[in-house]
Enzyme design. Structure first.
Site, PDB file in Angstrom:
ATOM      1  N   HIS A 411       0.180  -4.915   0.462  1.00  0.00           N
ATOM      2  CA  HIS A 411       1.357  -4.909   1.331  1.00  0.00           C
ATOM      3  C   HIS A 411       1.550  -3.582   2.053  1.00  0.00           C
ATOM      4  O   HIS A 411       2.347  -3.488   2.998  1.00  0.00           O
ATOM      5  CB  HIS A 411       2.613  -5.241   0.509  1.00  0.00           C
ATOM      6  CG  HIS A 411       3.605  -6.083   1.252  1.00  0.00           C
ATOM      7  ND1 HIS A 411       3.628  -6.193   2.620  1.00  0.00           N
ATOM      8  CD2 HIS A 411       4.629  -6.867   0.808  1.00  0.00           C
ATOM      9  CE1 HIS A 411       4.611  -6.986   2.991  1.00  0.00           C
ATOM     10  NE2 HIS A 411       5.236  -7.417   1.914  1.00  0.00           N
ATOM     11  N   ARG A 412       0.824  -2.532   1.647  1.00  0.00           N
ATOM     12  CA  ARG A 412       0.890  -1.270   2.382  1.00  0.00           C
ATOM     13  C   ARG A 412       0.199  -1.403   3.737  1.00  0.00           C
ATOM     14  O   ARG A 412       0.580  -0.740   4.701  1.00  0.00           O
ATOM     15  CB  ARG A 412       0.204  -0.153   1.583  1.00  0.00           C
ATOM     16  CG  ARG A 412       0.804   0.148   0.220  1.00  0.00           C
ATOM     17  CD  ARG A 412      -0.075   1.125  -0.544  1.00  0.00           C
ATOM     18  NE  ARG A 412      -1.443   0.612  -0.688  1.00  0.00           N
ATOM     19  CZ  ARG A 412      -2.458   1.335  -1.172  1.00  0.00           C
ATOM     20  NH1 ARG A 412      -2.265   2.595  -1.530  1.00  0.00           N
ATOM     21  NH2 ARG A 412      -3.659   0.790  -1.285  1.00  0.00           N
TER      22      ARG A 412
END
Length: 438
Positions: A411-412
């Site tokens: 998700h980064r």
């Protein structure tokens, strides 16, 4: 000059390894390209080749030794014309002796002598123990590891007969001596005074008197444990699942296999899914990425790492440029890579890298699962089993072959909306497989 043969780094992530087997012995002549040893790395067991010519003067690390750090000296090679015994004694693995400090200069002034305490007798000087010698009058032949273990365990090297090359004492001899087959130093030395306050040794952790067996973790298993722990601790995973109808893909596979049979090629479902994931990544490039410090890399091709179970662990050989390769090429390469992976014969570039991964557990009947991202990649596709299920087709409830696919995303690097778009494109390509061939 003796040549120090060092533990090599046989993969970019290798920090230590196991010297599984020596393929040479002391006194053997070696040339560049000769196989010297088999080394168990964090990925596989690999052969180590010589780059220098000479004679094996000394084997420093015995075969079977674990946790040998990259860069540690494992053997000494004497160059052509060099005395082998001299080269062996000049091993860099032996600790250098510290230089004695110079004695203080005498001065004319004499300090007043300190008064002696009557209650304390002067200590009696202990005789220095003579260095043990072998039958030839030389020092005992023992590997540095054996000497260190003998010192730690109190084993008398002079009482042992070495089973290593040239009668050298190795780790196995120390282990046997500790088991009671040879006297220890403590049997001849005066026993040290014991203290009544010394606590008894604590029981082994997690024992609980339950019958069990124990074995050391292999280099591969330790690396898997470390990397997956780091992945779950440092990568914020987001999971997205879709159900996909497989009937059209299964029909296309059957037709293609009939055409490819004369060429000896048989496509698997996984071959088609590799192609579908690769094409999907090129259509949604925001998911074909990797975090590199404070930068986001976007890749210009799709290299798919494919999870393959092998004895003792898992490895991910790579189909490079899977988005542009034909299904027959993907199938042929995958069979070759999987076979060599199970034999531990993959080359480094064949399993290091990749832009995304796919893991298929459908053959085990697993309906769906969440896979752990393989850093530095930013996504992995987990494939479940294709099963006959009630499924709505053209607004009517029918029976169809359906599988669940779950994408794990970093998700980064990848937003949920971009991950959802990739899953939708992947679903469309599998349900309408001619699209991946266009």
């Amino acid at each position: 000059m003796p040549i120090n043969l060092q533990m090599p780094a046989l993969s970019p992530t290798m920090e230590e390894g196991t010297l599984a087997k020596w393929l040479v012995k002391e006194g053997d002549e070696v040339a560049s390209g000769d196989l010297l040893a088999e080394i168990e790395t964090d990925k596989a067991t690999m052969e180590f080749e010589a780059v220098d010519e000479g004679v094996i003067a000394k084997i420093v690390v015995a075969e079977g030794t674990d946790n040998v750090k990259v860069g540690d000296v494992i053997a000494i090679i004497a160059e052509e014309g060099e005395d082998v015994d001299v080269a062996s004694e000049g091993s860099a693995s032996e600790p250098k002796k510290a230089k004695p400090e110079p004695a203080p200069e005498k001065t004319e002034e004499k300090a007043a002598p300190a008064p002696k305490k009557a209650a304390e007798p002067e200590p009696e000087e202990k005789p220095k123990a003579a260095a043990p010698a072998d039958g030839d009058g030389d020092r005992i032949k023992a590997s540095p590891l054996a000497r260190r273990l003998a010192e730690q365990k109190g084993v008398d090297l002079a009482a042992l007969k070495g089973s290593g090359p040239g009668g050298r004492i190795i780790k196995a001899d120390i282990d046997a001596a500790e088991g009671g087959t040879a006297p220890t130093k403590s049997e001849t030395a005066a026993p040290a005074p014991t203290s009544a306050a010394t606590p008894a040794p604590a029981p082994a952790a997690n024992d609980f008197d339950i019958p069990h067996t124990s074995e050391k973790l292999s280099g591969m298993r330790k690396t898997i444990a470390r990397r997956l722990t780091e992945a779950k601790q440092t990568i914020p995973h987001i999971y997205l699942t879709v159900d996909i109808q497989l009937d059209k893909l299964l029909k296309l596979r059957s037709e293609l296999n009939a055409t490819l049979e004369p060429r000896g090629v048989k496509l698997s479902v996984n071959d088609l899914l590799i192609k579908a994931l690769a094409v999907s990544l090129m259509q949604v490039p925001k998911c074909n990425v990797s975090i590199d410090g404070d930068q986001l890399k976007t890749f210009a091709r799709a290299d798919i790492s494919v999870a393959v179970s092998i004895p003792g662990g898992l490895i991910t050989p790579i189909i490079t440029s899977a988005d542009t390769k034909s299904l027959s090429t993907i199938s042929t390469e995958m069979k070759d890579l999987a076979g060599r992976a199970k034999d531990g014969k993959l080359k480094m570039h064949e399993y290091q890298g990749g832009t995304a991964s796919i893991s298929n557990m459908g053959m085990f009947g697993i309906k769906n699962f969440d896979a752990v991202i393989n850093p530095p990649q930013a996504m992995i596709m987990a494939i479940g089993a294709g099963q006959k299920r009630p499924h709505v087709i053209d607004d009517s409830l029918q029976i169809a072959t359906v599988m669940s696919a779950t994408g794990s995303f970093d998700h980064r690097a990848i937003d949920g909306a971009d991950g959802a778009q990739l899953m939708q494109v992947f679903k469309d390509l599998v349900e309408n497989p001619l699209g991946m061939l266009a």
